[in-house]
Write an enzyme that holds these catalytic residues in place. Structure first.
Site, mmCIF file in Angstrom:
data_model
loop_
_atom_site.group_PDB
_atom_site.id
_atom_site.type_symbol
_atom_site.label_atom_id
_atom_site.label_comp_id
_atom_site.label_asym_id
_atom_site.label_seq_id
_atom_site.Cartn_x
_atom_site.Cartn_y
_atom_site.Cartn_z
ATOM 1 N N ARG A 11 39.311 -40.227 -32.718
ATOM 2 C CA ARG A 11 39.068 -40.168 -31.269
ATOM 3 C C ARG A 11 37.756 -39.434 -30.994
ATOM 4 N NH1 ARG A 11 43.477 -37.007 -32.374
ATOM 5 N NH2 ARG A 11 44.886 -38.486 -31.423
ATOM 6 N N VAL A 54 40.805 -32.599 -43.825
ATOM 7 C CA VAL A 54 39.552 -32.243 -44.516
ATOM 8 C C VAL A 54 39.543 -30.812 -45.049
ATOM 9 C CG1 VAL A 54 38.141 -33.945 -43.271
ATOM 10 C CG2 VAL A 54 38.285 -31.578 -42.418
ATOM 11 N N TYR A 144 35.639 -19.838 -33.823
ATOM 12 C CA TYR A 144 34.940 -21.126 -33.648
ATOM 13 C C TYR A 144 33.421 -20.919 -33.629
ATOM 14 C CZ TYR A 144 34.041 -25.706 -31.380
ATOM 15 O OH TYR A 144 33.600 -26.962 -31.067
#
Ligand code: NAP
Length: 242
Positions: A11, A54, A144
């Site tokens: 997406r 991943v 992040y």
């Protein structure tokens, strides 16, 4: 035309990038955690769906092996898979820290370590890593922001190391892009998503939020033949001055 691997391709930005590559004539291996959504997107785009986490070294090895066996040796790699686990630093758990570093940093390392050898062998390759304007510092997101800044350092080192072999490595750093990720942030803030976009657009110079295709355009530039003299660079694609 090349064999391309795009992670987080079910997406959003990854799907738009895979679609763009397919339109350009590349053969695309699409990796994502979400097997169901990935299968649907791959049918739409005409790529090969390979469900993969991943951050899992073995799963990445199996995915790259399958790409080589079914499509051929990849020479374009886009490390796009990612998510945020936001919290103020005092409340951030070690798990939230590790998860974010797992997908962004371990994931980028695992895929690149395996795929670069095919690029070096071919004497040509393009690595495009997706960072964020959060790399410059974003309150409530030390995990992040640090991981996205880490991706920039990783890419610059990679560019220096693999340049002599004909391989470039660059970063696209998106600003606000309409996707499941920003929709989730809106929900967390208790805002309607449309309202969240309108508020975000007010502080963006071009007065709109971005679309996944805005990022795919920048990725396509770095992945293209014409970008051969550009390496180790960060392109901020945010509609803003940073
Ligand atoms: P998205 O729509 O949520 O798509 C990200 C995709 O990556 C999802 O399908 C997600 O699966 C997948 N993914 C997450 N963890 C994975 C893992 N461990 N292995 C494989 N796939 C995984 O988000 P997006 O907005 O397109 O974001 C794409 C990239 O752009 C991310 O790296 C993000 O940090 C970066 N970015 C986005 C924005 C923005 O405003 N949207 C801004 C700056 C940077 P699940 O949905 O199952 O988790």
């Amino acid at each position: 035309m090349a064999i391309a691997i795009v992670t987080g391709a079910a997406r959003g930005i990854g799907a738009a990038t895979a679609a763009r590559f397919a339109r350009e004539g590349h053969t695309v291996a699409m990796l994502d955690l979400d097997a169901e959504a990935l299968a649907a997107t791959a049918v739409e785009v005409g790529g090969l769906a390979i469900p993969t986490d991943v951050s899992d070294e073995g799963a990445v090895a199996a995915a790259v092996e399958r790409t080589v066996a079914e499509l051929g040796k990849p020479t374009i790699l886009v490390n796009n898979a990612g998510y945020a686990r936001d919290a103020e630093i005092g409340d951030m758990t070690t798990e939230e820290w590790d998860e974010v570093f797992g997908v962004h940093m371990r994931g980028t390392f695992f895929t690149t370590r395996l795929v670069q050898k095919y690029m070096v062998e071919a004497g040509w390759g393009r690595v495009v890593n997706i960072s964020s304007i959060s790399a410059l510092g974003h309150a409530g997101r030390v995990n992040y922001s640090a991981a996205k800044a880490g991706i920039i350092g990783f890419t610059k080192a990679l560019a220096a190391e693999l340049g002599p072999a004909g391989v470039t490595a660059n970063v696209v750093a998106p600003g606000f892009i309409v996707s499941a990720m920003t929709a989730k942030t809106a929900r967390r803030l208790g805002r309607d998503f449309e309202e969240h976009q309108r508020i975000a657009a007010e502080s963006i110079a071009v007065r709109r939020v971005g679309r996944p295709e805005d990022i795919a355009n920048a990725v396509a530039f770095f992945a293209g033949e014409e970008a051969g003299f550009v390496t180790g660079q960060v392109m901020y694609v945010s509609g803003n001055v940073s």
